[in-house]
Write a protein that holds these residues in place. Structure first.
Motif, PDB file in Angstrom:
ATOM      1  N   TRP A 156       0.837  -1.203   0.000  1.00 12.73           N
ATOM      2  CA  TRP A 156       0.000   0.000   0.000  1.00 12.73           C
ATOM      3  C   TRP A 156       0.870   1.251   0.000  1.00 12.73           C
ATOM      4  N   LEU A 157       1.965   1.223   0.732  1.00  7.79           N
ATOM      5  CA  LEU A 157       2.904   2.342   0.740  1.00  7.79           C
ATOM      6  C   LEU A 157       3.537   2.523  -0.629  1.00  7.79           C
ATOM      7  N   LEU A 158       3.988   1.431  -1.237  1.00  8.62           N
ATOM      8  CA  LEU A 158       4.593   1.519  -2.566  1.00  8.62           C
ATOM      9  C   LEU A 158       3.570   2.001  -3.591  1.00  8.62           C
ATOM     10  N   PHE A 159       2.339   1.535  -3.478  1.00 14.05           N
ATOM     11  CA  PHE A 159       1.285   1.986  -4.391  1.00 14.05           C
ATOM     12  C   PHE A 159       1.097   3.495  -4.294  1.00 14.05           C
ATOM     13  N   ARG A 160       1.001   4.019  -3.069  1.00 15.47           N
ATOM     14  CA  ARG A 160       0.813   5.467  -2.912  1.00 15.47           C
ATOM     15  C   ARG A 160       2.010   6.243  -3.446  1.00 15.47           C
ATOM     16  N   LEU A 161       3.212   5.707  -3.226  1.00 18.18           N
ATOM     17  CA  LEU A 161       4.417   6.374  -3.712  1.00 18.18           C
ATOM     18  C   LEU A 161       4.416   6.477  -5.231  1.00 18.18           C
ATOM     19  N   GLU A 162       4.127   5.377  -5.905  1.00 20.64           N
ATOM     20  CA  GLU A 162       4.171   5.351  -7.366  1.00 20.64           C
ATOM     21  C   GLU A 162       2.944   6.020  -7.994  1.00 20.64           C
ATOM     22  N   PHE A 163       1.757   5.615  -7.556  1.00 21.33           N
ATOM     23  CA  PHE A 163       0.541   6.142  -8.160  1.00 21.33           C
ATOM     24  C   PHE A 163       0.399   7.636  -7.868  1.00 21.33           C
ATOM     25  N   GLY A 164       0.770   8.058  -6.665  1.00 21.48           N
ATOM     26  CA  GLY A 164       0.722   9.482  -6.340  1.00 21.48           C
ATOM     27  C   GLY A 164       1.647  10.295  -7.227  1.00 21.48           C
ATOM     28  N   GLY A 224      -1.024  -3.890 -10.142  1.00 23.66           N
ATOM     29  CA  GLY A 224      -0.603  -5.279 -10.167  1.00 23.66           C
ATOM     30  C   GLY A 224      -0.015  -5.755  -8.858  1.00 23.66           C
ATOM     31  N   LEU A 225       0.393  -4.820  -7.976  1.00 25.00           N
ATOM     32  CA  LEU A 225       0.959  -5.205  -6.686  1.00 25.00           C
ATOM     33  C   LEU A 225      -0.052  -5.950  -5.826  1.00 25.00           C
ATOM     34  N   PHE A 226      -1.341  -5.729  -6.081  1.00 25.86           N
ATOM     35  CA  PHE A 226      -2.377  -6.334  -5.257  1.00 25.86           C
ATOM     36  C   PHE A 226      -2.966  -7.598  -5.873  1.00 25.86           C
ATOM     37  N   LEU A 227      -2.405  -8.032  -6.999  1.00 22.09           N
ATOM     38  CA  LEU A 227      -2.879  -9.251  -7.659  1.00 22.09           C
ATOM     39  C   LEU A 227      -2.078 -10.460  -7.162  1.00 22.09           C
ATOM     40  N   PRO A 228      -2.581 -11.677  -7.373  1.00 21.84           N
ATOM     41  CA  PRO A 228      -1.869 -12.882  -6.898  1.00 21.84           C
ATOM     42  C   PRO A 228      -0.507 -13.030  -7.595  1.00 21.84           C
ATOM     43  N   GLN A 229       0.351 -13.809  -6.965  1.00 23.97           N
ATOM     44  CA  GLN A 229       1.630 -14.162  -7.585  1.00 23.97           C
ATOM     45  C   GLN A 229       1.373 -15.088  -8.767  1.00 23.97           C
ATOM     46  N   PRO A 230       2.172 -15.020  -9.828  1.00 19.04           N
ATOM     47  CA  PRO A 230       3.406 -14.231  -9.960  1.00 19.04           C
ATOM     48  C   PRO A 230       3.185 -12.824 -10.506  1.00 19.04           C
ATOM     49  N   VAL A 231       1.907 -12.409 -10.699  1.00 24.79           N
ATOM     50  CA  VAL A 231       1.653 -11.083 -11.283  1.00 24.79           C
ATOM     51  C   VAL A 231       2.225  -9.983 -10.390  1.00 24.79           C
ATOM     52  N   SER A 233       4.765 -10.128  -8.420  1.00 24.12           N
ATOM     53  CA  SER A 233       6.226 -10.104  -8.570  1.00 24.12           C
ATOM     54  C   SER A 233       6.640  -9.413  -9.869  1.00 24.12           C
ATOM     55  N   VAL A 234       5.885  -9.655 -10.927  1.00 22.62           N
ATOM     56  CA  VAL A 234       6.184  -9.006 -12.209  1.00 22.62           C
ATOM     57  C   VAL A 234       6.014  -7.497 -12.074  1.00 22.62           C
ATOM     58  N   ALA A 235       4.914  -7.061 -11.451  1.00 22.62           N
ATOM     59  CA  ALA A 235       4.683  -5.631 -11.257  1.00 22.62           C
ATOM     60  C   ALA A 235       5.800  -5.009 -10.427  1.00 22.62           C
ATOM     61  N   ALA A 236       6.191  -5.686  -9.353  1.00 25.85           N
ATOM     62  CA  ALA A 236       7.265  -5.167  -8.492  1.00 25.85           C
ATOM     63  C   ALA A 236       8.588  -5.099  -9.248  1.00 25.85           C
ATOM     64  N   THR A 237       8.861  -6.084 -10.084  1.00 20.93           N
ATOM     65  CA  THR A 237      10.109  -6.094 -10.855  1.00 20.93           C
ATOM     66  C   THR A 237      10.149  -4.935 -11.844  1.00 20.93           C
ATOM     67  N   ILE A 238       9.025  -4.641 -12.489  1.00 26.70           N
ATOM     68  CA  ILE A 238       8.976  -3.498 -13.408  1.00 26.70           C
ATOM     69  C   ILE A 238       9.284  -2.203 -12.660  1.00 26.70           C
ATOM     70  N   ILE A 239       8.679  -2.035 -11.485  1.00 25.99           N
ATOM     71  CA  ILE A 239       8.956  -0.842 -10.680  1.00 25.99           C
ATOM     72  C   ILE A 239      10.422  -0.798 -10.287  1.00 25.99           C
ATOM     73  N   LEU A 240      10.970  -1.930  -9.874  1.00 26.42           N
ATOM     74  CA  LEU A 240      12.370  -1.993  -9.437  1.00 26.42           C
ATOM     75  C   LEU A 240      13.309  -1.598 -10.572  1.00 26.42           C
ATOM     76  N   VAL A 241      13.092  -2.135 -11.769  1.00 26.33           N
ATOM     77  CA  VAL A 241      13.956  -1.819 -12.911  1.00 26.33           C
ATOM     78  C   VAL A 241      13.845  -0.341 -13.274  1.00 26.33           C
ATOM     79  N   SER A 265      10.273  -6.245  -1.512  1.00 25.57           N
ATOM     80  CA  SER A 265       9.514  -6.965  -0.482  1.00 25.57           C
ATOM     81  C   SER A 265       8.318  -7.706  -1.068  1.00 25.57           C
ATOM     82  N   VAL A 266       7.889  -7.336  -2.273  1.00 23.03           N
ATOM     83  CA  VAL A 266       6.717  -7.941  -2.903  1.00 23.03           C
ATOM     84  C   VAL A 266       7.072  -9.219  -3.659  1.00 23.03           C
ATOM     85  N   ILE A 267       8.314  -9.317  -4.112  1.00 17.43           N
ATOM     86  CA  ILE A 267       8.719 -10.421  -4.981  1.00 17.43           C
ATOM     87  C   ILE A 267       8.739 -11.745  -4.219  1.00 17.43           C
ATOM     88  N   ASP A 268       8.258 -12.793  -4.865  1.00 12.51           N
ATOM     89  CA  ASP A 268       8.298 -14.144  -4.302  1.00 12.51           C
ATOM     90  C   ASP A 268       9.630 -14.792  -4.690  1.00 12.51           C
TER      91      ASP A 268
END
Length: 481
Positions: A156-164, A224-231, A233-241, A265-268
């Motif tokens: 939720w924190l990461l979502f607010r950071l990015e979406f905001g 995508g951060l709130f969707l089941p894995q592996p989605v 993890s994919v969303a988190a990886t895109i943000i990380l890159v 922290s989101v990645i499996d």
């Protein structure tokens, strides 16, 4: 109690905790090296004056009990020691209550610094570190499983950071909507890095593609951060890159690194690292405490969530004095022209047309046109950042700048240690002045011809020559190093 913990988030918790400890370590080292000169008893904006006019309830801090430069050093060095211990994994080798106490201590000490830090600590990444640090208290250690609800609060924190950040851009400068902001941003950002000029010289179609990718990453991917894995993890990886791309293109203190560890922290990690050690939910008091904190954060999230969808969205704002749940966003508007303040001094008894002025060098901000901009992030050069803001506003908006000039005339050693180059190492100058220049990156032909990375043009005299006797007493007060 299986609902309380999640085995697949064990490794994500560990990566986040180690990363957060590393950022805490950097943040406390910044305070060790810079706080005294900027905010100390005789700093540019002294903490004691702030404490005298701001009540405790508006800025809770241990420094209301006592402030001295020595006590600040104790606080900052304690933060360094505790964060280093947690980075080394000490939190997993002590009882649960003690691990929580160590994280709580870091949070309280850094909140105390931020809440009295005034303009020097008025950045979104300060509140971001405090908010993430508070959540870290309730993540537990190796003796318990990762609490699912707290791990979701990290999302939720990461979502607010990015979406905001994405929304503030779409509502702000038109160049974000017509995809032209990066025609300017790499050149005009507060603290360019060693690769910023190369990013700036990329073809314009690539700049437009960068902006499109940014909009996708900040406005679409976070869901995508709130969707089941592996989605997730994919969303988190895109943000990380994407954040690593920003790390390469400029210096934004630990903002990008905070986003990186939150995404991590989101990645499996179980397909790579195998199953995590089995651990239960922990004692009843821990479960009850985590549940109470989750409810508290959800209640406090109402105003930040409403702000996201407000037509008058606020950027980098805290709604409570403990900075538990905040709003974020950056570069709602982009500066199109870069101005820099250059400070010079002379030992002439009376400056005239033939006076030779010598330039002070800053550690991070542009000055010498030939100098390669350094990579300093995640370290934060607070004076250099504020000089960027000062160059965009009238002098009266930044009274601390005159105090800085007075400190240079008084040969103030703590202030001089904030600079890269002091042209008067043996005795202070008799006069200093500040000039305003327009800076731009040289193109490839200019770089080959001159060796310069920057081209600068004098715009105006920002502060005319001033001597120590012209300064009010509080701006020229000298103290030994």
């Amino acid at each position: 109690m299986d609902w309380f913990t999640a085995q697949d988030q064990w490794w994500g918790r560990m990566v986040f905790q180690r990363g957060l400890a590393a950022i805490y370590l950097v943040a406390f080292l910044v305070a060790v090296n810079q706080f005294r000169a900027l905010l100390g008893d005789h700093g540019l904006t002294p903490v004691p004056r702030f404490l005298a006019r701001i009540p405790w309830r508006q800025a809770p801090s241990v420094f209301y009990l006592h402030y001295s430069d020595r006590f600040l050093a104790v606080v900052a060095w304690t933060g360094v020691a505790v964060s280093a211990a947690l980075l080394a994994g000490a939190g997993d080798h002590v009882p649960l209550w003690l691990a929580m106490a160590l994280w709580l201590l870091l949070w309280a000490l850094y909140l105390s610094i931020v809440n009295v830090g005034q303009l020097w600590y008025a950045f979104g990444w300060e509140s971001l570190l405090v908010e993430a640090g508070f959540l870290a208290v309730f993540l537990g250690n190796a003796s318990v499983g990762a609490p699912v609800a707290v791990m979701w609060l990290l999302r939720w924190l990461l979502f607010r950071l990015e979406f905001g950040a994405g929304l503030i851009k779409m509502r702000g400068d038109r160049c974000w909507r017509d995809l032209t902001c990066l025609y300017y941003h790499h050149q005009t950002q507060p603290m360019p890095g060693p690769l910023s000029r190369l990013f700036h010289l990329l073809p314009r179609p690539l700049h437009r593609a960068e902006v499109l990718a940014n909009h996708f990453t900040q406005l679409v991917v976070p869901f995508g951060l709130f969707l089941p894995q592996p989605v997730a993890s994919v969303a988190a990886t895109i943000i990380l890159v994407t954040q690593l791309w920003l790390v390469a293109s400029g210096n934004f203190s630990w903002l990008n690194w905070m986003a990186i560890i939150l995404a991590a922290s989101v990645i499996d990690y179980s397909p790579l690292l195998g199953a995590a050690p089995a651990a239960g939910p922990g004692p009843v008091w821990f479960v009850a405490l985590v549940a109470a904190v989750v409810v508290l954060v959800l209640v406090l999230s109402y105003r930040p969530a409403r702000n996201l969808f407000s037509r008058h969205q606020l950027m980098n704002t805290s709604f409570d004095s403990l900075r538990l749940v905040n709003t974020y966003g950056a570069f709602g508007s982009v500066t199109k022209v870069r101005h820099e303040i250059v400070i010079e001094g002379t030992r002439d008894r009376l400056p005239g047309p033939d006076t030779v002025w010598q330039e002070y060098g800053f550690k991070g901000k542009p000055g010498d046109p030939r100098r390669l901009p350094p990579q300093v992030a995640p370290y934060h050069l607070r004076l250099d950042w504020l000089m960027w803001f000062a160059a965009m506003s009238p002098l009266h908006a930044h009274p601390w700048l005159l105090t800085l000039l007075g400190r240079l005339l008084a040969d103030d050693r703590p202030v001089l240690r904030l600079l890269r180059h002091n042209p008067f190492p043996d005795a202070p100058p008799t006069y200093v002045r500040a000039l305003l220049y327009r800076y731009r990156f040289t193109d490839r032909a200019e770089r080959r011809a001159t060796g310069d990375r920057w081209h600068r043009t004098l715009v105006d005299e920002f502060v005319p020559p001033v001597a120590l006797e012209h300064m009010p007493a509080e701006r020229r007060r000298h103290r030994p190093g």
